[in-house]
Design a protein around this motif. Structure first.
Motif, mmCIF file in Angstrom:
data_model
loop_
_atom_site.group_PDB
_atom_site.id
_atom_site.type_symbol
_atom_site.label_atom_id
_atom_site.label_comp_id
_atom_site.label_asym_id
_atom_site.label_seq_id
_atom_site.Cartn_x
_atom_site.Cartn_y
_atom_site.Cartn_z
ATOM 1 N N UNK A 100 0.829 -1.202 0.000
ATOM 2 C CA UNK A 100 0.000 0.000 0.000
ATOM 3 C C UNK A 100 0.868 1.258 0.000
ATOM 4 N N UNK A 101 1.925 1.234 0.772
ATOM 5 C CA UNK A 101 2.841 2.373 0.830
ATOM 6 C C UNK A 101 3.535 2.569 -0.520
ATOM 7 N N UNK A 102 3.939 1.487 -1.149
ATOM 8 C CA UNK A 102 4.564 1.584 -2.473
ATOM 9 C C UNK A 102 3.589 2.169 -3.497
ATOM 10 N N UNK A 103 2.340 1.766 -3.425
ATOM 11 C CA UNK A 103 1.340 2.310 -4.347
ATOM 12 C C UNK A 103 1.113 3.791 -4.087
ATOM 13 N N UNK A 104 1.087 4.188 -2.812
ATOM 14 C CA UNK A 104 0.956 5.607 -2.498
ATOM 15 C C UNK A 104 2.108 6.389 -3.137
ATOM 16 N N UNK A 105 3.309 5.866 -2.976
ATOM 17 C CA UNK A 105 4.489 6.540 -3.527
ATOM 18 C C UNK A 105 4.381 6.627 -5.053
ATOM 19 N N UNK A 106 3.985 5.538 -5.686
ATOM 20 C CA UNK A 106 3.840 5.546 -7.146
ATOM 21 C C UNK A 106 2.805 6.584 -7.582
ATOM 22 N N UNK A 107 1.619 6.559 -6.980
ATOM 23 C CA UNK A 107 0.568 7.497 -7.363
ATOM 24 C C UNK A 107 0.974 8.945 -7.056
ATOM 25 N N UNK A 108 1.620 9.154 -5.915
ATOM 26 C CA UNK A 108 2.060 10.509 -5.575
ATOM 27 C C UNK A 108 3.054 11.013 -6.622
ATOM 28 N N UNK A 109 4.050 10.199 -6.927
ATOM 29 C CA UNK A 109 5.063 10.609 -7.906
ATOM 30 C C UNK A 109 4.431 10.823 -9.281
ATOM 31 N N UNK A 110 3.511 9.955 -9.643
ATOM 32 C CA UNK A 110 2.841 10.093 -10.948
ATOM 33 C C UNK A 110 2.042 11.384 -10.996
ATOM 34 N N UNK A 111 1.248 11.621 -9.960
ATOM 35 C CA UNK A 111 0.392 12.803 -9.957
ATOM 36 C C UNK A 111 1.177 14.096 -9.777
ATOM 37 N N UNK A 112 2.237 14.060 -9.007
ATOM 38 C CA UNK A 112 2.997 15.267 -8.702
ATOM 39 C C UNK A 112 4.051 15.586 -9.757
ATOM 40 N N UNK A 113 4.736 14.565 -10.273
ATOM 41 C CA UNK A 113 5.931 14.821 -11.074
ATOM 42 C C UNK A 113 5.897 14.309 -12.509
ATOM 43 N N UNK A 114 5.252 13.192 -12.761
ATOM 44 C CA UNK A 114 5.321 12.579 -14.094
ATOM 45 C C UNK A 114 4.853 13.547 -15.184
ATOM 46 N N UNK A 115 3.679 14.119 -15.014
ATOM 47 C CA UNK A 115 3.138 15.038 -16.012
ATOM 48 C C UNK A 115 4.016 16.256 -16.213
ATOM 49 N N UNK A 116 4.571 16.774 -15.134
ATOM 50 C CA UNK A 116 5.459 17.936 -15.237
ATOM 51 C C UNK A 116 6.672 17.606 -16.118
ATOM 52 N N UNK A 117 7.275 16.480 -15.880
ATOM 53 C CA UNK A 117 8.467 16.119 -16.650
ATOM 54 C C UNK A 117 8.106 15.904 -18.120
ATOM 55 N N UNK A 118 7.021 15.180 -18.377
ATOM 56 C CA UNK A 118 6.636 14.863 -19.757
ATOM 57 C C UNK A 118 6.148 16.102 -20.518
ATOM 58 N N UNK A 119 5.369 16.969 -19.888
ATOM 59 C CA UNK A 119 4.766 18.091 -20.631
ATOM 60 C C UNK A 119 5.564 19.389 -20.570
ATOM 61 N N UNK A 120 6.389 19.556 -19.538
ATOM 62 C CA UNK A 120 7.103 20.824 -19.413
ATOM 63 C C UNK A 120 8.614 20.691 -19.480
ATOM 64 N N UNK A 121 9.180 19.778 -18.713
ATOM 65 C CA UNK A 121 10.633 19.707 -18.619
ATOM 66 C C UNK A 121 11.262 19.120 -19.876
ATOM 67 N N UNK A 122 10.784 17.988 -20.320
ATOM 68 C CA UNK A 122 11.384 17.330 -21.486
ATOM 69 C C UNK A 122 11.258 18.180 -22.752
ATOM 70 N N UNK A 123 10.078 18.749 -23.056
ATOM 71 C CA UNK A 123 9.995 19.551 -24.287
ATOM 72 C C UNK A 123 10.870 20.815 -24.269
#
Length: 138
Positions: A100-123
């Motif tokens: 459960x803790x691992x899933x929290x970490x995955x969802x938190x990182x996905x919601x907080x950081x994944x989109x930022x890196x893909x849509x803003x940082x990488x381009x």
């Protein structure tokens, strides 16, 4: 609203993400945006959604979980599972709630950081075109 324990955990996770992915060295290994997106996606999944690549000290994070923080983490995971149309397996609550803790970490990182890196940082990253290879001198 988050709890103090959850804020502490999220700060630890943010720092971890910064160390793993937001340094200049990370994106400099890619030669273009497409390669960076594919590489980051694979690295992100490996780091936060696999047993082999997961390297966050769950014992330390667990030590920050009082009852209210634990309930907030459970709620966040359940909400993410529901949004994604997934079902929580019984084993998520075994082994001290590690799954459960691992899933929290995955969802938190996905919601907080994944989109930022893909849509803003990488381009926006200034990729350097590789130097063309010259034929050997004759």
């Amino acid at each position: 609203m988050t709890t103090n324990g959850q804020d502490e955990i999220n700060t630890i996770l943010n720092n971890h993400f910064h160390e793993e992915f937001l340094g200049q060295e990370y994106l400099s290994q890619f030669s273009n945006q497409e390669e960076a997106e594919e590489g980051f996606d694979g690295d992100f999944e490996y780091r936060y959604n696999s047993d082999e690549g997961f390297n966050i000290d769950l014992g330390y994070i667990r030590s920050k979980c009082d009852f209210l923080t634990t309930m907030k983490i459970c709620s966040a995971v359940v909400c993410n599972y529901n949004e994604d149309g997934m079902r929580i397996e019984d084993n998520a609550f075994e082994e001290g709630g590690e799954g459960l803790l691992k899933k929290y970490i995955y969802f938190y990182m996905r919601d907080m950081w994944y989109g930022y890196v893909i849509t803003e940082l990488i381009p926006e990253y200034p990729y350097e075109e590789p130097e063309p290879e010259l034929p050997p001198a004759q």
